[in-house]
Design an enzyme around this catalytic site. Structure first.
Site, PDB file in Angstrom:
ATOM      1  N   ARG A  26       0.825  -1.211   0.000  1.00 54.74           N
ATOM      2  CA  ARG A  26       0.000   0.000   0.000  1.00 54.74           C
ATOM      3  C   ARG A  26       0.861   1.263   0.000  1.00 54.74           C
ATOM      4  NH1 ARG A  26      -2.960  -4.135   1.826  1.00 54.74           N
ATOM      5  NH2 ARG A  26      -5.228  -3.996   2.109  1.00 54.74           N
ATOM      6  N   ASP A 317      -5.036 -15.122   7.241  1.00 59.19           N
ATOM      7  CA  ASP A 317      -3.722 -15.611   6.782  1.00 59.19           C
ATOM      8  C   ASP A 317      -3.021 -16.469   7.840  1.00 59.19           C
ATOM      9  OD1 ASP A 317      -4.063 -14.415   4.361  1.00 59.19           O
ATOM     10  OD2 ASP A 317      -2.862 -12.646   4.831  1.00 59.19           O
ATOM     11  N   ARG A 392       2.515 -19.803   2.898  1.00 60.30           N
ATOM     12  CA  ARG A 392       2.067 -19.999   4.291  1.00 60.30           C
ATOM     13  C   ARG A 392       1.898 -21.485   4.621  1.00 60.30           C
ATOM     14  NH1 ARG A 392       1.813 -14.813   5.684  1.00 60.30           N
ATOM     15  NH2 ARG A 392       0.851 -13.372   4.242  1.00 60.30           N
TER      16      ARG A 392
HETATM   17  C1  S3P Z   1      -4.692  -8.824   2.101  1.00 59.97           C
HETATM   18  C2  S3P Z   1      -5.958  -9.224   2.405  1.00 59.97           C
HETATM   19  C3  S3P Z   1      -6.330 -10.637   2.576  1.00 59.97           C
HETATM   20  C4  S3P Z   1      -5.111 -11.513   2.808  1.00 59.97           C
HETATM   21  C5  S3P Z   1      -3.999 -11.200   1.877  1.00 59.97           C
HETATM   22  C6  S3P Z   1      -3.575  -9.760   2.012  1.00 59.97           C
HETATM   23  C7  S3P Z   1      -4.454  -7.382   1.880  1.00 59.97           C
HETATM   24  O1  S3P Z   1      -6.991 -11.094   1.417  1.00 59.97           O
HETATM   25  O2  S3P Z   1      -5.466 -12.868   2.717  1.00 59.97           O
HETATM   26  O3  S3P Z   1      -2.886 -12.022   2.141  1.00 59.97           O
HETATM   27  O4  S3P Z   1      -3.281  -6.948   1.851  1.00 59.97           O
HETATM   28  O5  S3P Z   1      -5.433  -6.647   1.737  1.00 59.97           O
HETATM   29  P1  S3P Z   1      -8.580 -10.864   1.239  1.00 59.97           P
HETATM   30  O6  S3P Z   1      -8.792  -9.449   1.428  1.00 59.97           O
HETATM   31  O7  S3P Z   1      -8.930 -11.255  -0.173  1.00 59.97           O
HETATM   32  O8  S3P Z   1      -9.228 -11.755   2.245  1.00 59.97           O
END
Ligand code: S3P
Length: 438
Positions: A26, A317, A392
């Site tokens: 981000r 996760d 993972r």
């Molecule tokens: C993430 C959101 C999650 C997570 C991924 C990272 C993120 O996915 O599983 O590893 O950085 O917004 P989802 O939002 O699809 O559940």
């Protein structure tokens, strides 16, 4: 790349948690948008954030990565369409967030990825972006490559999310942010809120309200304010491997420093404490709008637990490594409402079940979860465990060696470098013996 982990009785030491993968991705997007000189520290130098940074460079951003430091250099002219496909590698977050980010900027591009990413569902993002006015399409079955053409993002779009996904939420917020349009997003369950916190940190006009069991997020058009520095918090998801390793090892005392403790991410701590874990948090503070602290862990006798409902997006996760804690616990652990695990880097429910099968841990697989009966000590078959190319899953089963009578062999471990590039080094420093084979 295959790895073998030997049973190691003692784990100890003090380590620094690697940077957060979600935040690293981000911050390169948002700082490129601000387009002002800035230094990012603690960046996760793993394949996923690097893919995202390279994608941004391909559309004109001034990003220079040097280890865990990143320099953002102001560009005279930024964000241009790309005639070459943009490759996001293994990164679901990279491709989904960039779809919104680039759609709002009216960039034409084709986004694609590796063997795993091109099988993952994208309509969850392209559908709401299309409703917002983006011109975006996927293959007939809703997978990448994703093609972006010039669209026109509308003002005051309202989206009630049908699934709980921070990636979907963030993509919509980023489309509104980059197109300078108002948006309201409603989520039924709270998902990770790093995008909201980062927009707020840079002075964006964002309001987050409680809405039933979830949240309502309103983003108004605004100009983000430059800052000179940004520190990326440590990745709680990476720390969770170290935490569970410390809990299940026969004798351990470890301190993991600089771990992100954002409430929408750290639910596993409460679950493990309820299971009987010896965990202490020290030195809690706030950095760049995110909570951080140090986590001390020592060997513990864990008991099974039942979980489901609103906690699931918070620990999504961490469920692979929680399954290993469950295998080491007394009694049954039941995990429900976690169907989203089926569309991660692998079908994680199937991958967990297949691995537990090889370890002779009794389990019952559901469409949306799994029940695991703890065995305290593992008596694995001589067969190797397949990580299905999922970082993972690979790390979870390597850590299961701490409670195994025999060595554990895990194949296809290369994607550990997507999220935790110094996993082998840190685990080795703490005392877990691992070596390559085959
Ligand atoms: C993430 C959101 C999650 C997570 C991924 C990272 C993120 O996915 O599983 O590893 O950085 O917004 P989802 O939002 O699809 O559940």
């Amino acid at each position: 790349m295959n790895f073998l982990a030997k049973n190691s009785a003692t784990l100890d030491g003090e380590i620094r948690c690697p940077g957060d993968k979600s935040i690293s991705q981000r911050i390169v997007m948002i700082s490129s948008l601000i387009n002002s000189d800035m230094k990012i520290s603690g960046f996760l130098n793993g394949n996923d954030p690097i893919s995202t940074a390279n994608a941004l460079i391909q559309v004109g951003a001034g990003i220079k990565i040097s280890g865990t430091d990143v320099i953002i250099k102001k560009q005279d002219s930024i964000f241009k369409s790309s005639d070459q496909p943009i490759d996001l590698g293994n990164s679901g977050t990279g491709i989904r967030l960039l779809m919104g980010f680039l759609a709002g900027l009216n960039i034409k591009a084709i986004l694609t990825g590796d063997e795993s990413l091109i099988k993952r569902p994208m309509r969850r993002v392209t559908d709401p972006l299309t409703q917002m006015g983006a011109d975006i399409s996927t293959t007939d079955i809703g997978t990448p490559p994703v093609e972006l053409n010039s669209g026109n993002i509308i003002n005051d779009f309202l989206y009630k999310m049908p699934i709980s996904s921070a990636q979907v939420k963030s993509s919509i917020l980023l489309a509104a942010l980059t197109s300078k349009k108002k948006v309201t997003v409603i989520e039924n369950k709270i998902t990770r809120d790093h995008t909201e916190k980062m927009i707020d940190y840079f002075g964006g006009d964002i309001q987050v309200e409680t809405y039933k069991n979830g949240r309502k997020i309103i983003l108004n058009p605004s100009e983000l304010q430059p800052r000179q520095n940004y520190n990326v918090a440590g990745d709680f998801s990476s720390a969770s491997f170290l935490i569970v390793a410390g809990l299940i090892a026969k004798s351990s005392n470890i301190l993991i420093k600089n771990v992100g403790l954002n409430k929408s991410r750290s639910g596993l701590l409460n679950i493990l404490k309820e299971m009987g874990a010896n965990i202490k948090i020290h030195n809690q503070q706030e950095s760049c709008n995110e909570k951080i602290g140090d986590i001390e862990v020592s060997s513990s006798n864990l008991n099974g637990i039942e979980i489901g409902g609103t906690i699931i997006p918070n620990i999504i996760d961490e469920i692979p490594i929680l399954s290993i804690a469950a295998a080491a616990a007394n009694g049954k652990t039941i995990i429900k409402d976690a169907k989203e695990l089926r569309v991660k880097e692998s079908d994680r429910l199937e991958a967990i079940a297949a691995g537990l099968g090889k370890l002779n841990v009794p389990f019952e697989l559901y469409e949306d979860g799994i029940q695991i009966s703890g065995v305290n000590e593992l008596s694995p078959d001589d067969d190797e465990i397949d990580s299905y190319g999922d970082h993972r899953i690979a790390m979870s089963f390597l850590i299961s060696s701490l409670i195994s009578k025999k060595d554990i062999r895990v194949k296809n471990c290369e994607n550990i470098y997507t999220s935790f590039p110094n996993f082998f080094e840190l685990m080795g420093d703490m005392g877990l013996k691992m070596e390559r084979y085959g």
